[in-house]
Design a protein around this motif. Structure first.
Motif, PDB file in Angstrom:
ATOM      1  N   VAL A 142      -5.220  12.652   9.322  1.00 31.68           N
ATOM      2  CA  VAL A 142      -5.928  12.871   8.061  1.00 31.68           C
ATOM      3  C   VAL A 142      -4.984  12.753   6.873  1.00 31.68           C
ATOM      4  O   VAL A 142      -5.296  12.098   5.869  1.00 31.68           O
ATOM      5  N   ILE A 143      -3.814  13.393   6.974  1.00 31.77           N
ATOM      6  CA  ILE A 143      -2.876  13.391   5.853  1.00 31.77           C
ATOM      7  C   ILE A 143      -2.395  11.974   5.557  1.00 31.77           C
ATOM      8  O   ILE A 143      -2.296  11.570   4.388  1.00 31.77           O
ATOM      9  N   GLY A 144      -2.093  11.208   6.594  1.00 34.35           N
ATOM     10  CA  GLY A 144      -1.637   9.838   6.385  1.00 34.35           C
ATOM     11  C   GLY A 144      -2.650   9.003   5.632  1.00 34.35           C
ATOM     12  O   GLY A 144      -2.295   8.241   4.721  1.00 34.35           O
ATOM     13  N   PHE A 145      -3.918   9.138   5.988  1.00 35.02           N
ATOM     14  CA  PHE A 145      -4.955   8.355   5.303  1.00 35.02           C
ATOM     15  C   PHE A 145      -5.105   8.807   3.856  1.00 35.02           C
ATOM     16  O   PHE A 145      -5.236   7.974   2.947  1.00 35.02           O
ATOM     17  N   GLU A 146      -5.094  10.109   3.632  1.00 33.14           N
ATOM     18  CA  GLU A 146      -5.215  10.605   2.252  1.00 33.14           C
ATOM     19  C   GLU A 146      -4.036  10.129   1.399  1.00 33.14           C
ATOM     20  O   GLU A 146      -4.209   9.772   0.221  1.00 33.14           O
ATOM     21  N   ILE A 147      -2.847  10.112   1.975  1.00 29.19           N
ATOM     22  CA  ILE A 147      -1.689   9.622   1.232  1.00 29.19           C
ATOM     23  C   ILE A 147      -1.875   8.165   0.847  1.00 29.19           C
ATOM     24  O   ILE A 147      -1.569   7.752  -0.286  1.00 29.19           O
ATOM     25  N   LEU A 148      -2.416   7.374   1.758  1.00 26.18           N
ATOM     26  CA  LEU A 148      -2.659   5.967   1.445  1.00 26.18           C
ATOM     27  C   LEU A 148      -3.679   5.829   0.310  1.00 26.18           C
ATOM     28  O   LEU A 148      -3.521   4.978  -0.570  1.00 26.18           O
ATOM     29  N   VAL A 149      -4.711   6.664   0.308  1.00 28.39           N
ATOM     30  CA  VAL A 149      -5.684   6.654  -0.784  1.00 28.39           C
ATOM     31  C   VAL A 149      -4.992   6.867  -2.121  1.00 28.39           C
ATOM     32  O   VAL A 149      -5.225   6.135  -3.103  1.00 28.39           O
ATOM     33  N   TYR A 150      -4.117   7.845  -2.176  1.00 29.41           N
ATOM     34  CA  TYR A 150      -3.452   8.181  -3.435  1.00 29.41           C
ATOM     35  C   TYR A 150      -2.369   7.168  -3.802  1.00 29.41           C
ATOM     36  O   TYR A 150      -2.151   6.884  -4.984  1.00 29.41           O
ATOM     37  N   LEU A 151      -1.691   6.619  -2.811  1.00 28.22           N
ATOM     38  CA  LEU A 151      -0.725   5.559  -3.107  1.00 28.22           C
ATOM     39  C   LEU A 151      -1.418   4.351  -3.707  1.00 28.22           C
ATOM     40  O   LEU A 151      -0.923   3.741  -4.663  1.00 28.22           O
ATOM     41  N   ARG A 152      -2.571   4.004  -3.165  1.00 23.69           N
ATOM     42  CA  ARG A 152      -3.329   2.865  -3.703  1.00 23.69           C
ATOM     43  C   ARG A 152      -3.762   3.145  -5.143  1.00 23.69           C
ATOM     44  O   ARG A 152      -3.832   2.229  -5.970  1.00 23.69           O
ATOM     45  N   ALA A 153      -4.032   4.399  -5.455  1.00 25.12           N
ATOM     46  CA  ALA A 153      -4.463   4.751  -6.806  1.00 25.12           C
ATOM     47  C   ALA A 153      -3.313   4.693  -7.805  1.00 25.12           C
ATOM     48  O   ALA A 153      -3.507   4.320  -8.968  1.00 25.12           O
TER      49      ALA A 153
END
Length: 337
Positions: A142-153
């Protein structure tokens, strides 16, 4: 008492990356300016059960309207085999006038988003001379995916992701989810941690490792390693890196990689600075091009409070949540005569 469940927390925080990052940034600035109170977190561990733990993070955030409270978060890695999330949490916010608890929020969503925002903010702040075009994610949860969301932002040039997990099926599923969410994102699955470490100059470690198991030998010079899970890197790798933390006193505890490095060399001279100090300095931070830079965030309770307060305020304006007027005992009747 206002109670906000996971669905309501999602309703406030989904697609609100800019607001979440702003709240996390403000919390870091206030912490560096000495406007927080942050006792050491309490780790509840269990005899003969080293993997599982529950952590209490009390905190105070000295904003214009101060916030006080606690996050109580459980980490049970075996939950994933049961079809449950590894982490579950609750956040309690207290009144600064009476001390009474006045809001109870589902906390795992808040915890994941503040962790992701912290990592992405560090990636954007601890800059390189070359824009980040790809990221390696080691740990496909879960944390890895959320980090990717925020990195993309926060990183507009990010166009590729390489993922790795000890469970190859989990890694493949994670990659498929990335492709479904971002069809334009080049997504690859690495066959080893070394391949993932070498793939890009931005790397994120978000695993459930309880002891060091990785070196930075495979990383490219100039790599920024977001050491979110705190126990992956060997003490030797920490001692050769440029180290940025959120708070040295908090991160050098509980057998983190930095704690072990401190025990090895007898001091904290290997820590270069904190993210709050970098943000308060107001000048661009440029990573060393010939070394690895490691960002190790303990995960300060003030970040949880900042997001919980954001959720509470937004929820009130949207009419969300359940009010329990008789949650607390009724006031004692005034003495007669």
């Amino acid at each position: 008492m206002l109670i906000l469940g996971a669905g309501e927390v999602h309703q406030v925080l989904d697609d609100a990356e800019a607001e979440v990052v702003a709240a996390v940034r403000r919390a870091y600035l206030l912490h560096d300016r000495g406007r927080t109170a942050l006792p050491h977190s309490v780790f509840l561990r269990f005899p003969d059960d080293p993997r599982n733990r529950i952590i209490g993070l009390p905190a105070y955030l000295g904003e214009e309207e101060p916030v006080a409270g606690i996050k109580w978060i459980a980490s049970f890695p075996g939950n994933t085999a049961r079809g449950l999330e590894r982490a579950s949490a609750a956040v309690i916010l207290n009144s600064m006038a009476t001390g009474q608890p006045e809001a109870l929020l589902e906390g795992s969503v808040i915890s994941a988003r503040r962790t992701a925002a912290s990592a992405a903010l560090a990636a954007a702040t601890l800059g390189s001379s070359v824009p980040e075009t790809g990221v390696s994610l080691i740990g496909c949860g879960v944390i890895g995916f959320e980090i990717l969301v925020y990195l993309r932002a926060l990183l507009p040039d990010l166009a590729a992701v390489t993922v790795f997990d000890l469970d190859s099926t989990r890694a493949e599923s994670f990659a498929a989810r990335c492709q479904a969410r971002w069809p334009d994102l080049k997504t690859e699955v690495a066959v080893s941690t070394e391949e993932a470490l070498a793939a890009h100059r931005l790397v994120c470690l978000a695993t459930t490792a309880a002891a060091p198991h990785l070196t930075t030998d495979a990383c490219r010079p100039g790599t920024l390693l977001l050491h979110v899970s705190l126990r992956d890197l060997t003490p030797g790798s920490i001692l050769t890196a440029v180290n940025v933390v959120d708070d040295a006193d908090h991160v050098c505890r509980e057998s983190t990689s930095l704690h072990l490095a401190e025990q090895l060399c007898g001091n904290r001279g290997f820590i270069t600075t904190s993210i709050g100090a970098v943000l308060n300095a107001g000048t661009p931070f440029r990573r060393a091009e010939d070394r690895v830079t490691v960002f190790s965030p303990f995960g300060l309770g003030t970040l949880d409070l900042a997001l919980a307060d954001l959720v509470r305020r937004r929820a009130a304006s949207l009419g969300l949540g359940t009010r329990v007027p008789d949650f607390l005992p009724a006031p004692a009747e005034a003495a007669v005569g």
